[in-house]
Motif scaffolding. Structure first.
Motif, mmCIF file in Angstrom:
data_model
loop_
_atom_site.group_PDB
_atom_site.id
_atom_site.type_symbol
_atom_site.label_atom_id
_atom_site.label_comp_id
_atom_site.label_asym_id
_atom_site.label_seq_id
_atom_site.Cartn_x
_atom_site.Cartn_y
_atom_site.Cartn_z
ATOM 1 N N HIS A 142 25.957 36.081 -22.807
ATOM 2 C CA HIS A 142 25.372 36.918 -23.837
ATOM 3 C C HIS A 142 24.874 38.265 -23.653
ATOM 4 O O HIS A 142 23.805 38.701 -23.245
ATOM 5 C CB HIS A 142 23.986 36.000 -24.043
ATOM 6 N N ASN A 143 25.969 39.296 -23.702
ATOM 7 C CA ASN A 143 25.792 40.544 -23.615
ATOM 8 C C ASN A 143 25.503 41.365 -24.761
ATOM 9 O O ASN A 143 25.344 42.721 -24.863
ATOM 10 C CB ASN A 143 26.848 41.374 -22.779
ATOM 11 N N ARG A 144 25.307 40.634 -25.789
ATOM 12 C CA ARG A 144 24.512 41.295 -27.060
ATOM 13 C C ARG A 144 25.612 41.910 -28.100
ATOM 14 O O ARG A 144 25.198 42.533 -28.986
ATOM 15 C CB ARG A 144 23.223 41.863 -27.104
ATOM 16 N N LEU A 145 26.924 42.485 -27.219
ATOM 17 C CA LEU A 145 27.829 43.379 -27.941
ATOM 18 C C LEU A 145 29.166 42.700 -28.176
ATOM 19 O O LEU A 145 29.640 41.751 -27.467
ATOM 20 C CB LEU A 145 27.849 44.664 -27.004
ATOM 21 N N GLN A 146 29.889 43.085 -29.044
ATOM 22 C CA GLN A 146 31.295 42.459 -29.391
ATOM 23 C C GLN A 146 32.063 43.704 -29.774
ATOM 24 O O GLN A 146 31.606 44.975 -29.674
ATOM 25 C CB GLN A 146 31.283 41.463 -30.384
ATOM 26 N N GLN A 147 33.294 43.733 -29.892
ATOM 27 C CA GLN A 147 34.150 44.667 -30.063
ATOM 28 C C GLN A 147 33.800 45.653 -31.678
ATOM 29 O O GLN A 147 33.629 44.939 -32.603
ATOM 30 C CB GLN A 147 35.729 44.288 -30.607
ATOM 31 N N GLY A 148 33.308 46.707 -31.143
ATOM 32 C CA GLY A 148 32.787 47.630 -32.274
ATOM 33 C C GLY A 148 31.682 47.578 -32.597
ATOM 34 O O GLY A 148 31.211 48.266 -33.628
ATOM 35 N N ALA A 149 30.723 46.651 -32.491
ATOM 36 C CA ALA A 149 29.378 46.434 -32.929
ATOM 37 C C ALA A 149 28.688 45.460 -31.932
ATOM 38 O O ALA A 149 28.856 44.947 -31.207
ATOM 39 C CB ALA A 149 29.486 45.736 -34.191
ATOM 40 N N ARG A 150 27.249 45.713 -32.345
ATOM 41 C CA ARG A 150 26.313 44.774 -31.859
ATOM 42 C C ARG A 150 26.271 43.399 -32.670
ATOM 43 O O ARG A 150 26.398 43.228 -33.719
ATOM 44 C CB ARG A 150 24.870 45.563 -31.748
ATOM 45 N N LEU A 151 25.746 42.387 -31.656
ATOM 46 C CA LEU A 151 26.079 40.984 -32.293
ATOM 47 C C LEU A 151 25.031 41.052 -33.419
ATOM 48 O O LEU A 151 25.453 40.489 -34.571
ATOM 49 C CB LEU A 151 25.787 40.097 -31.146
ATOM 50 N N ALA A 152 23.889 41.865 -33.167
ATOM 51 C CA ALA A 152 22.831 41.622 -34.208
ATOM 52 C C ALA A 152 23.131 42.286 -35.558
ATOM 53 O O ALA A 152 22.341 42.167 -36.589
ATOM 54 C CB ALA A 152 21.617 42.519 -33.552
ATOM 55 N N ASP A 153 24.478 43.052 -35.442
ATOM 56 C CA ASP A 153 24.720 43.887 -36.675
ATOM 57 C C ASP A 153 25.894 43.056 -37.616
ATOM 58 O O ASP A 153 26.405 43.770 -38.421
ATOM 59 C CB ASP A 153 25.104 45.367 -36.293
ATOM 60 N N THR A 154 26.270 42.039 -36.895
ATOM 61 C CA THR A 154 27.646 41.518 -37.474
ATOM 62 C C THR A 154 27.071 40.041 -37.994
ATOM 63 O O THR A 154 26.781 39.763 -39.061
ATOM 64 C CB THR A 154 28.745 41.407 -36.521
ATOM 65 N N ASN A 155 27.201 39.023 -37.026
ATOM 66 C CA ASN A 155 26.902 37.538 -37.507
ATOM 67 C C ASN A 155 25.911 37.166 -36.376
ATOM 68 O O ASN A 155 26.198 36.384 -35.374
ATOM 69 C CB ASN A 155 28.038 36.823 -37.880
ATOM 70 N N ASN A 156 24.774 37.421 -36.414
ATOM 71 C CA ASN A 156 23.860 37.215 -35.402
ATOM 72 C C ASN A 156 23.238 35.746 -35.168
ATOM 73 O O ASN A 156 22.348 35.375 -35.649
ATOM 74 C CB ASN A 156 22.592 38.103 -35.459
#
Length: 273
Positions: free
Chosen positions: A175-189
């Protein structure tokens, strides 16, 4: 290994991973740095695996579902003795066994091909169920990314594991809170993960996934529940151990230039002292 030796090994794997990605000119270094402490604890403290007998029917099974961090797995496997250490120099080169994603037909120690996200956990559930049906003692461990948990196939697998009471299965979410190109919180959190997994019938432990003492404790036999699968939500930092990469979404799939490589290696070498 005790936790001090495990920290030393994790730092060694980080440095070799960094060099491999730099020399290859490609890789997923941010997520590799976040997951290396977990991989180190698994391979050098937990997993019952034998490099001289990689298909031992009684071996534990490990699935790196976040297969894009393959280079970290390759370095760990080389340190464990599954492949020659010098083979890391072939990472991503033509005809190399060390592809961008793990391939079980090419490399001993790899249990299943991964890369397309959302596949590893369902396969691991099948492995754990097979062990149950055979009354076998081996365990299955699987590491997913937190962005990967957006895949619906994972939640079908989570429901199935709880239904079958697979207490021989451990899921670790990086759970590093980041995915490709964006933060998890900004996509489908989907965070927080713990209450959702608990609602599905899993035992859940939350830890600092870059703290070796906490990782080892969470993976200890004493923490395994009876009658339900175990999920470890490992809070980590993408790019952990390297100041300018840490918690920086740009380093999901990026290669350091010569100056950045020099700085990153210096920081890791200083941490090793």
């Amino acid at each position: 290994m005790d936790t001090r030796d495990l920290r030393v090994m994790a730092n060694k794997i980080r440095r070799r991973d960094l060099r491999a990605v730099f020399e290859a000119g490609a890789g997923h270094i941010g997520g590799e740095m976040s997951v290396i402490d977990i991989l180190t604890a698994l391979y050098f403290h937990v997993l019952r695996v034998d490099p001289d007998n990689p298909l031992d029917p009684e071996r534990d099974r490990f699935v790196l579902s976040k297969g894009h961090t393959a280079c970290a797995l390759y370095v760990a496997l080389s340190e464990k003795g599954f492949l020659p250490k010098e083979e890391i120099e072939t990472f991503l080169k033509p005809y190399s066994r060390l592809n961008g994603h793990p391939n079980r037909t090419k490399l001993p120690g790899v249990e299943t091909n991964t890369g397309p996200l959302g596949h590893g956990l369902p396969v691991a559930v099948g492995m754990a169920l097979a062990a149950r049906l055979d009354s076998a003692a081996w365990r299955t461990y699987v590491v997913t990314g937190d962005g990967e948990m957006q895949e619906g196939s994972n939640w079908e697998a989570i429901a199935s594991a709880a239904q079958y009471k697979l207490d021989n299965l451990t899921l670790i979410i990086d759970h590093n809170r980041l995915q490709q190109g964006a933060r998890l919180a900004d996509t489908n959190n989907l965070a927080p993960f713990a209450p959702k997994l608990t609602a599905f019938g899993w035992e859940v432990i939350e830890i600092d996934g870059n703290n070796m003492d906490e990782v080892v404790d969470a993976l200890s036999p004493e923490r395994r529940p009876v009658g339900k699968p175990l999920a470890i939500v490992a809070h980590t930092n993408k790019g952990n151990g390297i100041s300018f990469m840490s918690d920086n979404v740009a380093w999901h799939h990026k290669v350091p230039n010569a100056e950045q490589y020099k700085q990153a290696m210096a920081e890791l070498e200083e941490a090793a002292l």
